[in-house]
Design a protein around this motif. Sequence first.
Motif, mmCIF file in Angstrom:
data_model
loop_
_atom_site.group_PDB
_atom_site.id
_atom_site.type_symbol
_atom_site.label_atom_id
_atom_site.label_comp_id
_atom_site.label_asym_id
_atom_site.label_seq_id
_atom_site.Cartn_x
_atom_site.Cartn_y
_atom_site.Cartn_z
ATOM 1 N N VAL B 279 0.845 -1.184 0.000
ATOM 2 C CA VAL B 279 0.000 0.000 0.000
ATOM 3 C C VAL B 279 0.880 1.232 0.000
ATOM 4 O O VAL B 279 2.014 1.209 0.491
ATOM 5 N N SER B 280 0.354 2.316 -0.577
ATOM 6 C CA SER B 280 1.131 3.540 -0.637
ATOM 7 C C SER B 280 0.830 4.379 0.602
ATOM 8 O O SER B 280 -0.102 4.103 1.354
ATOM 9 N N ALA B 281 1.634 5.428 0.781
ATOM 10 C CA ALA B 281 1.514 6.264 1.975
ATOM 11 C C ALA B 281 0.129 6.904 2.080
ATOM 12 O O ALA B 281 -0.310 7.271 3.165
ATOM 13 N N SER B 282 -0.563 7.041 0.960
ATOM 14 C CA SER B 282 -1.888 7.666 0.990
ATOM 15 C C SER B 282 -2.953 6.766 1.631
ATOM 16 O O SER B 282 -4.075 7.191 1.859
ATOM 17 N N MET B 283 -2.585 5.534 1.917
ATOM 18 C CA MET B 283 -3.590 4.593 2.432
ATOM 19 C C MET B 283 -3.375 4.258 3.910
ATOM 20 O O MET B 283 -3.860 3.251 4.410
ATOM 21 N N LEU B 284 -2.691 5.126 4.605
ATOM 22 C CA LEU B 284 -2.354 4.815 5.995
ATOM 23 C C LEU B 284 -3.556 4.825 6.927
ATOM 24 O O LEU B 284 -3.480 4.319 8.047
ATOM 25 N N ASP B 285 -4.659 5.410 6.471
ATOM 26 C CA ASP B 285 -5.838 5.432 7.334
ATOM 27 C C ASP B 285 -6.648 4.145 7.260
ATOM 28 O O ASP B 285 -7.688 4.025 7.908
ATOM 29 N N THR B 286 -6.171 3.189 6.473
ATOM 30 C CA THR B 286 -6.863 1.897 6.366
ATOM 31 C C THR B 286 -6.871 1.193 7.723
ATOM 32 O O THR B 286 -5.819 1.030 8.346
ATOM 33 N N PRO B 287 -8.056 0.783 8.197
ATOM 34 C CA PRO B 287 -8.071 0.011 9.435
ATOM 35 C C PRO B 287 -7.543 -1.403 9.193
ATOM 36 O O PRO B 287 -7.770 -1.986 8.123
ATOM 37 N N LEU B 288 -6.829 -1.918 10.165
ATOM 38 C CA LEU B 288 -6.312 -3.283 10.056
ATOM 39 C C LEU B 288 -7.371 -4.240 10.596
ATOM 40 O O LEU B 288 -7.628 -4.298 11.797
ATOM 41 N N ALA B 289 -8.019 -4.945 9.684
ATOM 42 C CA ALA B 289 -9.070 -5.889 10.068
ATOM 43 C C ALA B 289 -9.235 -6.886 8.930
ATOM 44 O O ALA B 289 -8.734 -6.669 7.824
ATOM 45 N N PHE B 290 -9.904 -7.991 9.199
ATOM 46 C CA PHE B 290 -10.060 -9.021 8.170
ATOM 47 C C PHE B 290 -10.794 -8.489 6.949
ATOM 48 O O PHE B 290 -10.509 -8.874 5.825
ATOM 49 N N GLU B 291 -11.776 -7.564 7.190
ATOM 50 C CA GLU B 291 -12.570 -7.075 6.074
ATOM 51 C C GLU B 291 -11.809 -6.062 5.228
ATOM 52 O O GLU B 291 -12.226 -5.743 4.124
ATOM 53 N N THR B 292 -10.699 -5.542 5.736
ATOM 54 C CA THR B 292 -9.943 -4.585 4.940
ATOM 55 C C THR B 292 -8.594 -5.166 4.531
ATOM 56 O O THR B 292 -8.402 -5.573 3.395
#
Lengths: 145, 403, 225
Positions: B279-292
């Motif tokens: 993932v690129s730096a722009s995606m750091l707000d992605t929650p860490l979970a099975f669905e993501t």
Amino acid sequence: MTNKTTTLSKNQKLILTLLQEAQQKTGFISEEAMVGIAESLGISRSDVYGVATFYSFLSVQPQGRNVIRICKSLPCHLKNGQEIIESLEKQLGVKPGETTPDGKFSFTLTNCIGECDQAPAMLINDDVHGNLTPDKIARILKTYK
Amino acid sequence: MPEKRIVLKNCGVIDPRRIDTYLQQDGFKAWQKASAMTPEQVIAEVKASNLRGRGGAGFPCGLKWEGARNAPGAEKFVICNADEGEVGTFKDRYILQNDPFSLIEGLAIASHAVGARQAYIYLRGEYRFLLSQLRGAIRQAKEKGFLPHVDIEVREGSGAYICGEEMALMESIEGKRGEIRYKPPFPTTQGLWQMPTVINNVETLMNVAPIILNGAAWFNQIGTERSKGTKVLSVSGDVAKPGVYEIVLGTTLKELIVDLAGAKNIKLVQIGGATGRIVSASMLDTPLAFETMLSAGAITVFDETRDVIDIVHRTMEFLAEESCGKCSPCREGCGIIVNILERFIKGTATPKDITTLEQLSSAMMLTSLCGLGQAAPNSVVDSLKYFRSAYEERMKKVEVVAR
Amino acid sequence: MADITVTMNGKQVGGPAGITILELAKQNGIDIPTLCYLEGLPPTGSCRVCVVEVEGSRTLVASCHTPISAGMIIQTHSPKVLEARRVIVELLLASHCGTCYMCEKANICELREVAVDLDVGVPRFPIRRRFYPIEDESPYITRDLSKCILCRKCIRACNEVAKKHVYAMGYRGFDSKVVVDFDEVLNKEVCRDCGICIPYCPTGALSNPQKSRKDKKGPPLVIKG
């Protein structure tokens, strides 16, 4: 449908264990050891050899008294892994895949050994050495006979 | 606070060589509670907890246990997968080093639920230095009478990443080459020696005792709607504080790598090691979970000074070396990707090479026999998606010479 | 056992529970190419050429080892399937010693036949060969492993049909190789008076030594399409 991948029967579960024992005992798996395993388990030499050559920690070639496996995977690479590998090469005087002329060390590059929090890291035999620097390597090497 | 210790609660607290220190921390209380329950009740509790497998795939743990419990078979097996080989993962090593007893308690409960009289811990060869401590922990648990129903045997790997894949792992325990078997049949019906088998990751089993002790309702309060509990993640690479972090599921990538691990100037993050996603730096707000996005827990951070092609090239070299070689797309494809990437490194690539990479990646993902081959091109696909210009800049420069 | 009904290429077809997609296709006259499949012996699922599309599946599935289940919707020759098969065959060709005009089995080569059927020409991939010396010491079998596509049919034929256990898979990944004993040359000491494996080999990796001119001429290669 049964999922039979080979015709090896159940007592042949010992192949890998016996190969590991031979590796531990003599530092490599000799042809005599493989013949012995094949005969005691009642399987072909080819099958024993096939298992022995699948696993990278098993060796059918004689090794040095101590086996150095230095990690070349990304987390170690990011922490100057390449420099450390080159330094080790220089200190040992041999290239990866080779054994020192005195038979003291065999030196190989390996994939991630799961010590990334103390990268760069290496295994000598079963021992882990992390946070390597050229000086530290020199000190570590001295402790092996 | 995103950090919460369920799995790691005893790490650093107990002495991993002494079972009495574990017993002081409510050790084996969950086993005592579970052994008074029927296997069906134990399975029902784990199902209700919504515990999902921590090895990467996220399969519901209770369903797996139930499948093996209900499958016909003269013998049943439980296997703990401690063949943590994914690049950048070391959380299971940390757990085994600091708290082998919780794992043994989890295995004892799992074996009771499934009806297994034999359990295995498959320990990767690289972790051989943990062997005596682990065997010592099993011996102490046996002496204290906590394992009346099951024998736990530690089996060693010998340097093969692929043996972390459950089908290859079973082949290896059977003494063979660690090659992939096709599915179906699945391990829960025809696993080790064709018998119903449950294979759980170390971290999954670490969650079992807390769930039994505190109840499914407690576990369900933690995490997101579809990902309950915590996750132990291994953070490495360009961070100030590399190490093992246990976070509540749903915590963002940024909270983990920036706030906790101290990453700066992030270019990209590889989540899940060699077969993981980039993932690129722009995606750091992605929650860490099975669905993501989650994987087994390797988080490797790369800062702005790093070269994307070099990262992908090294990743593919790793996979080419570790492919078992059984199926043709993975055996042949990984090395060919390495060769094509070398053209970009040397500056001899053409636009056609990008098309070829895309076509090959797609076919490997669709046709490979196991998860390794299917996920092998992930780094190629993701880097082409987020860092395509890095490839385009490295193509052969066509010189226009004025006459 | 009760019949299971599935949809194959838009048509409703049925077969007994437990049979594979490949077997059902065969019964219905649908030709799915294979390279590692051996009728009557357990599948290995290694070549992946027989993949088909099953609705709802994230990946394509290999028809040789996937049993049919009720309501499956299967496409055996969709564009997606054909492209995937082409890539696989091109991958195999990229590491297969490509001198067909000098090959004993050129006219009966299954790899070549599958490639022609799929309209595969020169591989789009960089060529990566495995070089091995030709083993012609045995009076029964000539082995040229640079032509081997690692389908493992010879191993299964030797183990299950001839019951001799001469071959096994050795090494790992791209370096995988069908080994004899401790990776020795196939000679008359380890393999005697048999040659059962030769017709199972889909390429020219295994062939009869000293063929007469007449034997060299197999059935003509049929070019479809």
